[in-house]
Motif scaffolding. Structure first.
Motif, mmCIF file in Angstrom:
data_model
loop_
_atom_site.group_PDB
_atom_site.id
_atom_site.type_symbol
_atom_site.label_atom_id
_atom_site.label_comp_id
_atom_site.label_asym_id
_atom_site.label_seq_id
_atom_site.Cartn_x
_atom_site.Cartn_y
_atom_site.Cartn_z
ATOM 1 N N GLY A 70 3.900 6.859 -14.889
ATOM 2 C CA GLY A 70 2.701 6.258 -14.610
ATOM 3 C C GLY A 70 2.105 7.112 -13.579
ATOM 4 O O GLY A 70 2.207 8.530 -13.401
ATOM 5 N N LYS A 71 0.744 6.491 -13.218
ATOM 6 C CA LYS A 71 -0.045 7.463 -12.333
ATOM 7 C C LYS A 71 0.298 7.312 -10.891
ATOM 8 O O LYS A 71 0.597 6.324 -10.591
ATOM 9 N N GLN A 72 0.501 8.420 -10.318
ATOM 10 C CA GLN A 72 0.734 8.354 -8.922
ATOM 11 C C GLN A 72 -0.489 8.748 -7.934
ATOM 12 O O GLN A 72 -1.351 9.617 -8.231
ATOM 13 N N TYR A 73 -0.433 8.277 -6.739
ATOM 14 C CA TYR A 73 -1.584 8.422 -5.578
ATOM 15 C C TYR A 73 -1.017 8.811 -4.355
ATOM 16 O O TYR A 73 0.208 8.441 -3.935
ATOM 17 N N PHE A 74 -1.487 9.891 -3.892
ATOM 18 C CA PHE A 74 -1.152 10.226 -2.415
ATOM 19 C C PHE A 74 -2.317 10.327 -1.525
ATOM 20 O O PHE A 74 -3.609 10.634 -2.107
ATOM 21 N N ILE A 75 -1.966 10.380 -0.170
ATOM 22 C CA ILE A 75 -3.027 10.741 0.804
ATOM 23 C C ILE A 75 -2.134 11.747 1.546
ATOM 24 O O ILE A 75 -0.938 11.749 1.781
ATOM 25 N N ILE A 76 -3.141 13.174 1.511
ATOM 26 C CA ILE A 76 -2.479 14.082 2.170
ATOM 27 C C ILE A 76 -3.249 14.668 3.348
ATOM 28 O O ILE A 76 -4.512 14.668 3.518
ATOM 29 N N PHE A 104 0.760 -1.432 0.053
ATOM 30 C CA PHE A 104 0.076 -0.036 0.030
ATOM 31 C C PHE A 104 0.862 1.297 -0.021
ATOM 32 O O PHE A 104 0.606 2.572 -0.305
ATOM 33 N N PHE A 105 2.243 1.306 0.408
ATOM 34 C CA PHE A 105 3.091 2.628 0.488
ATOM 35 C C PHE A 105 4.088 2.476 -0.086
ATOM 36 O O PHE A 105 4.937 1.639 -0.423
ATOM 37 N N ASN A 106 4.327 3.765 -0.800
ATOM 38 C CA ASN A 106 5.721 4.008 -1.546
ATOM 39 C C ASN A 106 6.375 4.945 -0.725
ATOM 40 O O ASN A 106 6.495 6.257 -1.219
ATOM 41 N N ASP A 123 9.095 18.162 -0.744
ATOM 42 C CA ASP A 123 7.740 17.995 -0.932
ATOM 43 C C ASP A 123 7.433 17.122 -2.141
ATOM 44 O O ASP A 123 7.909 17.709 -3.284
ATOM 45 N N PRO A 124 6.954 16.096 -1.904
ATOM 46 C CA PRO A 124 6.667 15.184 -3.231
ATOM 47 C C PRO A 124 5.819 15.658 -4.337
ATOM 48 O O PRO A 124 5.628 15.288 -5.464
ATOM 49 N N LEU A 125 4.929 16.698 -3.827
ATOM 50 C CA LEU A 125 3.817 17.253 -4.937
ATOM 51 C C LEU A 125 4.382 18.523 -5.582
ATOM 52 O O LEU A 125 3.838 18.776 -6.485
ATOM 53 N N MET A 126 5.404 18.917 -5.171
ATOM 54 C CA MET A 126 6.144 20.183 -5.918
ATOM 55 C C MET A 126 6.712 19.683 -7.175
ATOM 56 O O MET A 126 7.362 18.740 -7.167
ATOM 57 N N GLY A 127 6.392 20.310 -8.136
ATOM 58 C CA GLY A 127 6.958 19.880 -9.685
ATOM 59 C C GLY A 127 5.896 18.859 -10.458
ATOM 60 O O GLY A 127 6.038 18.629 -11.468
ATOM 61 N N LEU A 128 4.830 18.638 -9.776
ATOM 62 C CA LEU A 128 3.897 17.794 -10.514
ATOM 63 C C LEU A 128 3.095 18.470 -11.498
ATOM 64 O O LEU A 128 2.715 19.600 -11.066
ATOM 65 N N THR A 146 1.962 11.537 1.918
ATOM 66 C CA THR A 146 2.392 10.053 1.898
ATOM 67 C C THR A 146 1.924 9.319 0.387
ATOM 68 O O THR A 146 0.779 9.275 0.127
ATOM 69 N N GLU A 147 2.788 9.070 -0.205
ATOM 70 C CA GLU A 147 2.532 8.239 -1.448
ATOM 71 C C GLU A 147 2.060 7.081 -1.292
ATOM 72 O O GLU A 147 2.675 6.091 -0.484
ATOM 73 N N VAL A 148 1.012 6.703 -2.234
ATOM 74 C CA VAL A 148 0.387 5.311 -1.870
ATOM 75 C C VAL A 148 0.526 4.571 -3.110
ATOM 76 O O VAL A 148 0.635 5.390 -4.158
ATOM 77 N N THR A 149 0.188 3.309 -3.109
ATOM 78 C CA THR A 149 0.404 2.480 -4.474
ATOM 79 C C THR A 149 -1.309 2.458 -4.939
ATOM 80 O O THR A 149 -2.126 2.860 -4.527
ATOM 81 N N GLU A 150 -1.160 1.843 -6.281
ATOM 82 C CA GLU A 150 -2.521 1.671 -6.921
ATOM 83 C C GLU A 150 -3.449 0.785 -6.326
ATOM 84 O O GLU A 150 -4.570 0.859 -6.156
ATOM 85 N N LYS A 151 -3.078 -0.133 -5.657
ATOM 86 C CA LYS A 151 -3.391 -1.166 -5.076
ATOM 87 C C LYS A 151 -4.385 -0.554 -3.813
ATOM 88 O O LYS A 151 -5.627 -0.876 -3.490
ATOM 89 N N PHE A 152 -3.633 0.327 -2.830
ATOM 90 C CA PHE A 152 -4.114 1.289 -1.988
ATOM 91 C C PHE A 152 -5.479 1.887 -2.565
ATOM 92 O O PHE A 152 -6.502 1.927 -2.125
ATOM 93 N N TYR A 153 -5.150 2.469 -3.781
ATOM 94 C CA TYR A 153 -6.082 3.431 -4.271
ATOM 95 C C TYR A 153 -7.605 2.648 -4.410
ATOM 96 O O TYR A 153 -8.577 2.978 -4.435
ATOM 97 N N TYR A 154 -7.188 1.342 -4.977
ATOM 98 C CA TYR A 154 -8.352 0.665 -5.615
ATOM 99 C C TYR A 154 -9.276 -0.060 -4.387
ATOM 100 O O TYR A 154 -10.349 -0.448 -4.203
ATOM 101 N N GLU A 155 -8.356 -0.552 -3.338
ATOM 102 C CA GLU A 155 -8.866 -1.146 -1.955
ATOM 103 C C GLU A 155 -9.406 -0.119 -1.175
ATOM 104 O O GLU A 155 -10.738 -0.504 -0.820
#
Length: 538
Positions: free
Chosen positions: A237-243, A201-203, A378-383, A441-450
């Motif tokens: 690829g597509k990235q997912y986050f919980i903020i 679930f976590f990257n 900050d992982p969101l900066m530059g996206l 926190t960067e999360v995985t695609e599996k976290f997103y769909y779960e």
């Protein structure tokens, strides 16, 4: 033979080959979740789809994945020329002659004896010169069973302190039980008894620190408002986050794009007064009730209503949901099933805090223009873009490592299966430090769909109504064919019949000739009389 407890030993590679990737995953001396811990080679050349892997290439096992079709795959890293690395996915059914490579990693006695896979392997002492002799470890005393009592279980307790002064009893807590502790229990020191198995679930960097035996500082536990966010699909690829709602960066809104009238309806229901611009021309389809739209036209969404649509040949009218929009000075009705291309019109260029944006309706498209200064990176900066999808409340345990007690990260209780015990060790500070919290926190695609499995599913767009069938009186008569077209088609059929042979009835049928370019798809079919005349000519 006696060894210091902190001594490390290197694993001796076995000479026996593995026949499949599945054997490697099941029999490798360490778990697949121990990233980069097992390296192997294949003696023969492998072909995976269109990719050919040369013989002798070293592959490092990284993780296990499951494809959408249910096939299990092993993600491996391959190092090429100039130390360039690439990752490939190998199916577990892939066969070959695989051999384990010698690893430089050292293992402590505790790691060896706590692993059933390592305890049956051979080692060498890394401190001895010339690699030392081969070693096999066997425990002298071993606990046959560990009984864990749930904290809610009612039991009769007898004080046996005097008889067993040298024993220390611990109370293991799951993450849910840690979150249920009273606020006065924090901050406290804790030890991880069982770390989370695998990383689905976590990257993020802090996940690697959650290992068995690691000491951590638990600062507090409280429900926290989190925002689920995602990026458009790009090179990575597509990235997912919980903020966390405490994120300190600044964002600007980006215009949203819509691919259908139904998407306009969903957005307008959350953002009344939505204004869009048409980005692609749409032709009018009168029988479907779809008006013509031109590029650049400005539309303002007003309301949704039911409208009568032209009936079928029985004359029955149909009710269709339509979105009423204002175009210049007129109102037009767009059926919800209508496709189109629209872009939102924005009038402000303001920088927003995250808390200001989530107070309005989501989802929203934004771009981070000022980073959160409390974060090291900050992982969101530059996206290029970030879509704030929805908010949710999650129980979080604020945690840090004793070596950096002021740098905290939040552990989502619902998504981590691990056990801890509180210890009596002193906190690593004399005065409570100012905390810096990882709010992203960067999360995985599996976290997103779960996650989406746990919440209600997004509404599907309404089905497209069937096309209206015109009555027989409305069907236009086909124009008569010209003499040249009829002659050309008849000659084509005659030529095909001339090429037939009565003695070759069991052979392959000759392919039909292509229709002339200027003839419509209503093909000519010779009558029975014409076919008989043709056979007589043959």
């Amino acid at each position: 033979m006696y060894f210091p407890f902190k001594c490390h030993f290197s694993l001796v590679a076995e000479d026996l080959p593995y026949n499949t990737i599945e054997e490697i995953v099941g029999l490798c001396p360490v778990g697949v979740d121990a990233c980069g811990s097992f390296t192997f080679i294949c003696q023969n050349e492998l072909t995976i789809d269109t990719f050919t892997l040369p013989a002798g290439k070293q592959l490092t096992l990284l993780s296990m994945e499951v494809a959408r079709n249910g096939e299990r795959l092993a993600r491996c890293q391959m190092v090429g020329q100039n130390m360039a690395s690439a990752e490939i996915l190998l199916p577990l059914t892939l066969r070959g002659e695989f051999y384990e490579c010698q690893s430089d990693r050292g293992y402590s006695l505790q790691e060896i004896m706590s692993s059933s896979r390592l305890s049956c392997r051979q080692f060498r002492n890394t401190a001895e010169k010339n690699s030392g002799s081969l070693l096999i470890f066997s425990p002298v005393y071993e606990i046959s069973n560990v009984v864990k009592f749930p904290s809610s279980l009612e039991v009769d307790v007898q004080d046996v302190t005097e008889q067993y002064q040298d024993l220390v009893f611990i109370t293991p807590f799951s993450m849910t039980e840690v979150a249920s502790q009273p606020p006065e229990s924090f901050p406290t020191m804790a030890e991880i008894l069982d770390g989370p198995e695998g990383n689905q679930f976590f990257n993020c960097s802090w996940f690697q620190e959650l290992q068995r035996g690691r000491q951590v500082v638990l600062h507090a536990c409280a429900p926290t408002t989190m925002i689920l966010a995602s990026t458009p699909k790009g090179r990575k690829g597509k990235q997912y986050f919980i903020i966390s709602g405490g994120y300190g960066g600044r964002m600007r809104r980006r215009a949203r794009e819509f691919g259908s009238v139904y998407e306009l309806y969903l957005a307008s229901s959350q953002s009344p007064g939505l204004k869009v611009s048409v980005t692609r021309h749409c032709e009018e389809v009168e029988e479907e009730g779809m008006p013509a739209l031109s590029v650049g036209e400005q539309l303002e969404v007003l309301r949704i209503t039911l409208m009568d649509r032209l009936g079928d040949k029985s004359g029955a009218a149909q009710k269709v949901e339509c979105l009423i929009c204002k175009r210049t000075t007129e109102e037009i009705a767009l059926p919800l099933f209508m496709t189109g291309h629209f872009v939102e019109k924005l009038s402000d260029n303001k920088k927003y805090k995250l808390t200001d944006l989530i107070s309005s309706s989501l989802p929203l498209d934004v771009k981070v223009v000022t980073r959160d200064k409390d974060l090291e990176k900050d992982p969101l900066m530059g996206l290029p873009a970030l879509k704030l999808e929805e908010t949710f409340t999650e129980n979080m345990v604020l945690t840090s490592l004793p070596t950096q007690p002021d740098w905290c990260f939040a552990l989502p209780v619902r998504w981590l299966q691990m056990s801890l015990c509180f210890t009596s060790d002193h906190l690593p500070w004399s005065e409570s430090p100012e905390r810096h919290v990882e709010t992203v926190t960067e999360v995985t695609e599996k976290f997103y769909y779960e996650y989406h499995k746990l919440v209600s599913k997004t509404e599907e767009p309404p089905p497209r109504p069937p096309k209206r069938k015109p009555s027989s009186s409305e069907v236009p008569k086909r124009p008569s064919k010209s003499e040249s077209k009829s002659t050309k088609l008849r000659s084509a059929v005659t030529k095909q019949l001339d090429n037939l042979s009565l003695g070759e009835t069991k052979g392959k049928r000759a392919p039909a000739p292509p229709p002339p370019e200027d003839v419509s798809m209503s093909f000519y079919s010779p009558t029975t009389t014409e076919m008989q005349n043709s056979n007589m000519n043959i």
